[in-house]
Design an enzyme around this catalytic site. Structure first.
Site, PDB file in Angstrom:
ATOM      1  N   ASP A  14       0.797  -1.166  -0.086  1.00 16.34           N
ATOM      2  CA  ASP A  14      -0.062  -0.167   0.028  1.00 16.34           C
ATOM      3  C   ASP A  14       0.782   1.190   0.221  1.00 16.34           C
ATOM      4  O   ASP A  14       1.890   1.495   0.852  1.00 16.34           O
ATOM      5  CB  ASP A  14      -0.766   0.188   1.320  1.00 16.34           C
ATOM      6  CG  ASP A  14      -2.445   0.503   0.917  1.00 16.34           C
ATOM      7  OD1 ASP A  14      -2.457   1.760   0.677  1.00 16.34           O
ATOM      8  OD2 ASP A  14      -3.141  -0.195   0.844  1.00 16.34           O
ATOM      9  N   SER A  64      -6.950   3.992  -1.500  1.00 15.08           N
ATOM     10  CA  SER A  64      -6.634   2.698  -1.191  1.00 15.08           C
ATOM     11  C   SER A  64      -8.125   1.930  -1.669  1.00 15.08           C
ATOM     12  O   SER A  64      -8.280   0.756  -2.177  1.00 15.08           O
ATOM     13  CB  SER A  64      -6.548   2.245   0.227  1.00 15.08           C
ATOM     14  OG  SER A  64      -5.150   2.934   0.623  1.00 15.08           O
ATOM     15  N   ARG A 155      -4.532  15.258   5.548  1.00 12.54           N
ATOM     16  CA  ARG A 155      -3.836  13.916   5.417  1.00 12.54           C
ATOM     17  C   ARG A 155      -3.704  13.518   3.832  1.00 12.54           C
ATOM     18  O   ARG A 155      -2.784  13.302   3.414  1.00 12.54           O
ATOM     19  CB  ARG A 155      -4.696  12.934   6.266  1.00 12.54           C
ATOM     20  CG  ARG A 155      -4.073  11.705   6.186  1.00 12.54           C
ATOM     21  CD  ARG A 155      -5.022  10.672   7.322  1.00 12.54           C
ATOM     22  NE  ARG A 155      -4.490   9.163   7.169  1.00 12.54           N
ATOM     23  CZ  ARG A 155      -3.851   8.702   8.062  1.00 12.54           C
ATOM     24  NH1 ARG A 155      -3.288   9.379   8.947  1.00 12.54           N
ATOM     25  NH2 ARG A 155      -3.593   7.591   8.009  1.00 12.54           N
ATOM     26  N   ASP A 156      -5.067  13.853   3.526  1.00 12.33           N
ATOM     27  CA  ASP A 156      -5.066  13.623   1.908  1.00 12.33           C
ATOM     28  C   ASP A 156      -4.783  15.235   1.157  1.00 12.33           C
ATOM     29  O   ASP A 156      -4.887  15.168  -0.029  1.00 12.33           O
ATOM     30  CB  ASP A 156      -6.532  13.232   1.474  1.00 12.33           C
ATOM     31  CG  ASP A 156      -6.552  11.855   2.074  1.00 12.33           C
ATOM     32  OD1 ASP A 156      -5.720  10.774   2.064  1.00 12.33           O
ATOM     33  OD2 ASP A 156      -7.596  11.664   2.517  1.00 12.33           O
ATOM     34  N   ALA A 264     -16.645   4.717   2.796  1.00 13.30           N
ATOM     35  CA  ALA A 264     -17.314   4.226   3.933  1.00 13.30           C
ATOM     36  C   ALA A 264     -16.421   4.017   5.072  1.00 13.30           C
ATOM     37  O   ALA A 264     -16.716   3.966   6.169  1.00 13.30           O
ATOM     38  CB  ALA A 264     -17.864   2.726   3.483  1.00 13.30           C
ATOM     39  N   ARG A 266     -13.978   5.348   6.868  1.00 15.99           N
ATOM     40  CA  ARG A 266     -13.664   6.170   8.185  1.00 15.99           C
ATOM     41  C   ARG A 266     -15.042   6.890   8.563  1.00 15.99           C
ATOM     42  O   ARG A 266     -15.099   7.875   9.431  1.00 15.99           O
ATOM     43  CB  ARG A 266     -12.630   7.269   7.869  1.00 15.99           C
ATOM     44  CG  ARG A 266     -11.371   6.333   7.930  1.00 15.99           C
ATOM     45  CD  ARG A 266     -10.411   7.538   7.658  1.00 15.99           C
ATOM     46  NE  ARG A 266      -8.804   7.011   7.914  1.00 15.99           N
ATOM     47  CZ  ARG A 266      -8.377   6.716   8.841  1.00 15.99           C
ATOM     48  NH1 ARG A 266      -8.915   6.901   9.995  1.00 15.99           N
ATOM     49  NH2 ARG A 266      -6.950   6.302   8.857  1.00 15.99           N
ATOM     50  N   ASP A 404       1.719   3.128   2.933  1.00 14.70           N
ATOM     51  CA  ASP A 404       0.917   4.239   2.992  1.00 14.70           C
ATOM     52  C   ASP A 404       0.722   4.807   4.387  1.00 14.70           C
ATOM     53  O   ASP A 404       0.578   6.014   4.732  1.00 14.70           O
ATOM     54  CB  ASP A 404      -0.501   3.733   2.812  1.00 14.70           C
ATOM     55  CG  ASP A 404      -1.798   4.659   2.364  1.00 14.70           C
ATOM     56  OD1 ASP A 404      -1.366   5.636   1.745  1.00 14.70           O
ATOM     57  OD2 ASP A 404      -2.710   4.695   2.844  1.00 14.70           O
ATOM     58  N   ASP A 445      -1.331  -0.207  -4.545  1.00 24.16           N
ATOM     59  CA  ASP A 445      -2.998   0.395  -5.138  1.00 24.16           C
ATOM     60  C   ASP A 445      -2.650   1.896  -5.573  1.00 24.16           C
ATOM     61  O   ASP A 445      -3.693   2.445  -6.184  1.00 24.16           O
ATOM     62  CB  ASP A 445      -3.836   0.308  -3.958  1.00 24.16           C
ATOM     63  CG  ASP A 445      -3.076   0.592  -2.629  1.00 24.16           C
ATOM     64  OD1 ASP A 445      -2.092   1.125  -2.649  1.00 24.16           O
ATOM     65  OD2 ASP A 445      -4.077   0.741  -1.570  1.00 24.16           O
TER      66      ASP A 445
END
Length: 515
Positions: A14, A64, A155-156, A264, A266, A404, A445
């Site tokens: 990952d 992911s 985070r993203d 979904a 989180r 990841d 991924d």
């Protein structure tokens, strides 16, 4: 037929992307003799894991959930982000019967409309454009008490990037002349997925009781105060946003609550906190009997509330196709990515297929994974090697989360250590596969750890990348690699290596041709 099976093992690293530049590249700068050797000696190719190639908008980084759905489906699966963007652009979003009914009911009863979600342009769990559309929908249908409860990202997206989003919504509410941002909190609390109920409780109390450690007159001031406390967006402590003389925005019986996250994994825990009558993660001081609780997409089949965009079902995913051909399969990962190799890989199906076993290894209980970059990889590898040797499985699908989860912390040295740990694990997996004359595919991924600093801002780069990922074959067949592949080509590749028919629903193509 021999009862001992020679498995085909798919190992997903990952967050392990491919980037040529060495600067801030935790993968290239780590000592990885095993992966280096495999890349030099084994058939390999680079495959696309982002944007249109995985059903996301052009240029959008992979993630992911999306990655595993495409890996398992064997076709490009258009993601919720793309679907919702299209709904809003075409105007259909504003007449969605589930959303409009919930707002109309609240308006008729003189109740508030609460909108919560990750306020981010990251596009991984949510998109702020969708939240803006929901605010507009509520206002157009006559709601006056519209309260936005903003979960902050970092985070993203870059670690301190929430201010423009908060300003955008503050200006939007001012232009509408109704509604406001009612609270801000980091996703670390509101979007936990590892049963850290102490974190979720802080978010729940903030939302239901307008109770937080901090208060601010407006959202930007609240955010700046958090930065002064050295809290990045992800970790902003519960902050009530309420100017003098404003009514509080606590959630009350009869109110509508619309959760605007579309991913979904989180969203489940905090949703269960609101809607499960038998919830026991912590003692809820206030239980709200909502007029409606709407989840934007289906977070889990057993969460019994209305859903604005139910899932489209996928026929003949890789796991289902194996079941139809009486093959045995194992899915194995740590807590952090267990849902990905099961629920997401199976196209959103919760129940295991007949012949599908699952092994869950607990992720370590640390605040952030830079504190333990090896995570639970030793135990995971031990179980994986045992499963390969067991002769029980035709196919084994494994995810190592380290690249990841450690990449997300932004800690370069920890990410290097994570990658070096993985190299040692891969060595053991290769040996185990070769010992039983099996086959192994190593891929990822999406990218993450190969880019640990943002060259534009100089900040730590905690998000995913849109770079390609490796695909390596180790096994007993003479194969030739095909260029130009993508994640949805992996399932057809595996079926081809197993000399099985590929279902017509799978439009991907095999990336290793047997010579």
């Amino acid at each position: 037929m021999s009862s001992t099976k020679k498995p085909l093992v798919l190992t997903i690293l990952d967050g392990y992307g491919h980037r040529e530049e060495q600067q801030d590249n935790a993968i290239l700068n780590a000592k990885t003799p095993v992966m280096d050797r495999l890349w030099q000696q084994q058939p390999h190719t680079l495959i696309a894991a982002s944007g249109l190639d995985v059903g996301l908008p052009d240029g959008q980084m992979g993630n992911s959930e999306v990655g595993h759905v495409n890996l398992g489906a064997g076709r490009i699966v258009y993601q919720d982000l793309t679907r919702l963007d299209k709904e809003i652009k075409d105007g259909d979003f504003f007449t969605n019967p589930t959303l409009t009914a919930a707002v109309d009911k609240a308006v008729k009863a003189g109740k508030a409309v609460h909108i919560m979600g990750l306020l981010s342009a990251g596009g991984v769990h949510s998109h702020e454009d969708h939240i803006l559309a929901m605010v507009e929908l509520a206002a157009k249908r006559g709601a006056t008490a519209i309260y936005l409860h903003a979960f902050l990202d970092g985070r993203d997206t870059p670690p301190r990037s929430a201010e423009p989003s908060l300003k955008r919504f503050t200006e939007k509410f001012a232009a509408l002349g109704k509604g406001r941002i009612a609270s801000i909190i980091g996703r670390y609390y509101a979007m936990d997925r590892d049963n850290r109920w102490d974190r979720v409780q802080l978010a729940y109390d903030l939302l239901t009781q307008a109770k937080g450690e901090f208060t601010a007159d407006n959202a930007v001031v609240g955010l700046q105060a958090a930065y002064a406390r050295n809290e990045n967006d992800e970790f902003v402590k519960p902050t009530v946003i309420q100017a003098a003389g404003e009514p509080d925005a606590a959630m009350n019986d009869g109110d509508a609550l619309i959760f605007m996250n579309f991913r979904a994994d989180r969203a489940r825990q905090i949703t269960r906190t609101f809607v499960n009558a038998d919830f026991d993660g912590f003692k809820r001081d206030k239980v709200v009997n909502f007029g409606d609780f709407i989840m934007l997409t289906e977070y889990a089949a057993d969460i019994k509330v209305a859903c604005a965009y139910p899932p489209a079902s996928l026929e003949n995913t890789f796991g289902e196709w194996l079941m139809k051909h009486d093959k045995t399969q194992l899915r194995i990962s740590e807590t952090e990515k267990y849902a990905h190799v099961t629920f997401f890989y199976n196209g959103g199906v919760e129940e295991p297929f007949k012949g599908e076993d699952r092994i869950l290894i607990n992720s370590p209980k640390v605040a952030t994974y830079d504190l333990q970059p090896e995570m639970s990889s030793a135990e995971l590898t031990e179980k994986l090697v045992g499963a390969i040797a067991s002769g029980k499985y035709d196919v084994i699908i494994c995810n190592y989360p380290n690249g990841d989860m450690v990449g997300h912390t932004g800690d370069y040295d920890a990410a290097v250590k994570a990658v070096e740990t993985l190299d040692n694990c891969i060595e053991q997996v290769v040996a185990a596969v070769q010992a039983v004359d099996g086959q192994l595919l190593i891929t990822a991924d999406h990218g993450n750890a190969e880019q640990m600093r943002d060259p534009a801002t100089g900040q730590a780069h905690t998000a995913h990348t849109s770079l390609p990922v490796p695909l390596i074959y180790v096994g007993n067949k003479e194969v030739k690699a095909v260029e130009g592949g993508k994640l949805s080509d992996i399932a057809p590749t595996m079926l081809s290596l197993m000399e099985m028919e590929i279902p017509q629903e799978m439009t991907g193509k095999p990336l290793f041709i047997v010579e």
